[in-house]
Design a protein around this motif. Structure first.
Motif, PDB file in Angstrom:
ATOM      1  N   LEU A   1       0.835  -1.097   0.010  1.00 57.30           N
ATOM      2  CA  LEU A   1       0.004   0.097   0.001  1.00 57.30           C
ATOM      3  C   LEU A   1       0.862   1.286  -0.149  1.00 57.30           C
ATOM      4  CD1 LEU A   1      -3.018  -1.125   2.444  1.00 57.30           C
ATOM      5  CD2 LEU A   1      -2.965  -0.689   0.022  1.00 57.30           C
ATOM      6  N   LEU A   2       1.736   1.221   0.688  1.00 51.13           N
ATOM      7  CA  LEU A   2       2.982   2.276   0.719  1.00 51.13           C
ATOM      8  C   LEU A   2       3.612   2.322  -0.474  1.00 51.13           C
ATOM      9  CD1 LEU A   2       4.139   1.862   4.295  1.00 51.13           C
ATOM     10  CD2 LEU A   2       2.805   4.001   3.495  1.00 51.13           C
ATOM     11  N   ARG A   3       4.024   1.349  -1.036  1.00 51.53           N
ATOM     12  CA  ARG A   3       4.768   1.562  -2.524  1.00 51.53           C
ATOM     13  C   ARG A   3       3.720   2.068  -3.610  1.00 51.53           C
ATOM     14  NH1 ARG A   3       4.906  -0.339  -7.060  1.00 51.53           N
ATOM     15  NH2 ARG A   3       3.235  -1.841  -6.448  1.00 51.53           N
ATOM     16  N   ARG A   4       2.356   1.499  -3.525  1.00 55.88           N
ATOM     17  CA  ARG A   4       1.613   1.953  -4.422  1.00 55.88           C
ATOM     18  C   ARG A   4       1.263   3.367  -4.319  1.00 55.88           C
ATOM     19  NH1 ARG A   4      -2.864  -2.287  -3.918  1.00 55.88           N
ATOM     20  NH2 ARG A   4      -4.070  -0.582  -3.552  1.00 55.88           N
ATOM     21  N   ALA A   5       0.966   3.923  -3.252  1.00 61.09           N
ATOM     22  CA  ALA A   5       1.150   5.374  -2.755  1.00 61.09           C
ATOM     23  C   ALA A   5       2.261   6.135  -3.060  1.00 61.09           C
ATOM     24  CB  ALA A   5       0.595   5.528  -1.350  1.00 61.09           C
ATOM     25  N   GLU A   6       3.340   5.435  -3.678  1.00 60.49           N
ATOM     26  CA  GLU A   6       4.663   6.133  -3.933  1.00 60.49           C
ATOM     27  C   GLU A   6       5.401   6.856  -2.749  1.00 60.49           C
ATOM     28  OE1 GLU A   6       4.055   8.777  -7.328  1.00 60.49           O
ATOM     29  OE2 GLU A   6       3.144   7.243  -8.659  1.00 60.49           O
ATOM     30  N   PHE A   7       5.246   6.029  -1.738  1.00 62.64           N
ATOM     31  CA  PHE A   7       5.898   6.540  -0.521  1.00 62.64           C
ATOM     32  C   PHE A   7       7.099   5.637  -0.164  1.00 62.64           C
ATOM     33  CE2 PHE A   7       1.554   8.183   1.465  1.00 62.64           C
ATOM     34  CZ  PHE A   7       1.628   9.505   0.814  1.00 62.64           C
ATOM     35  N   LEU A   8       6.965   4.776  -0.783  1.00 63.27           N
ATOM     36  CA  LEU A   8       8.105   3.624  -0.618  1.00 63.27           C
ATOM     37  C   LEU A   8       8.626   3.283  -2.125  1.00 63.27           C
ATOM     38  CD1 LEU A   8       7.099   1.088   2.031  1.00 63.27           C
ATOM     39  CD2 LEU A   8       8.714   3.151   2.304  1.00 63.27           C
ATOM     40  N   SER A   9       9.803   2.900  -2.424  1.00 58.13           N
ATOM     41  CA  SER A   9      10.388   2.241  -3.491  1.00 58.13           C
ATOM     42  C   SER A   9      10.894   0.783  -2.869  1.00 58.13           C
ATOM     43  CB  SER A   9      11.352   2.922  -4.062  1.00 58.13           C
ATOM     44  OG  SER A   9      12.710   3.009  -3.315  1.00 58.13           O
TER      45      SER A   9
END
Length: 100
Positions: free
Chosen positions: A64-72
């Protein structure tokens, strides 16, 4: 550009906020053997241990954090390493400041 509603939802969990906070200071994970967590990110296994949750649950939070562009995410072999996406976080903060 990321979906702003999805980004807001991604921040609606204390667990996900904790993950972002820990990854802001990856020295929490200096015991990682594969590589420097500042450079390659933190292995999902170590995040799972720190949260004391089941791996599928942690993977869902991370996704969820990756899809929100908060994580790579960086794959090395069969392992996934996560880092904060400072550009994505900064972009969201700017948008939030402009609209609230």
């Amino acid at each position: 550009m990321a979906d702003r509603l999805e980004q807001s939802k991604a921040l609606s969990s204390e667990t996900r906020i904790a993950i972002l906070d820990w990854l802001r200071r990856p020295e929490h994970f200096l015991h990682q053997e594969t590589g420097d967590p500042h450079e390659i990110g933190v292995c999902v296994t170590l995040i799972t241990e720190k949260l004391d949750m089941a791996q599928p649950t942690v993977s869902r939070h991370l996704e969820l954090l990756r899809r929100a562009e908060f994580l790579s995410v960086r794959k090395i072999g069969r392992w996934a390493f996560f880092k904060r996406n400072e550009v994505g976080i900064s972009d969201y903060k700017e948008w939030l400041n402009e609209h609230l």
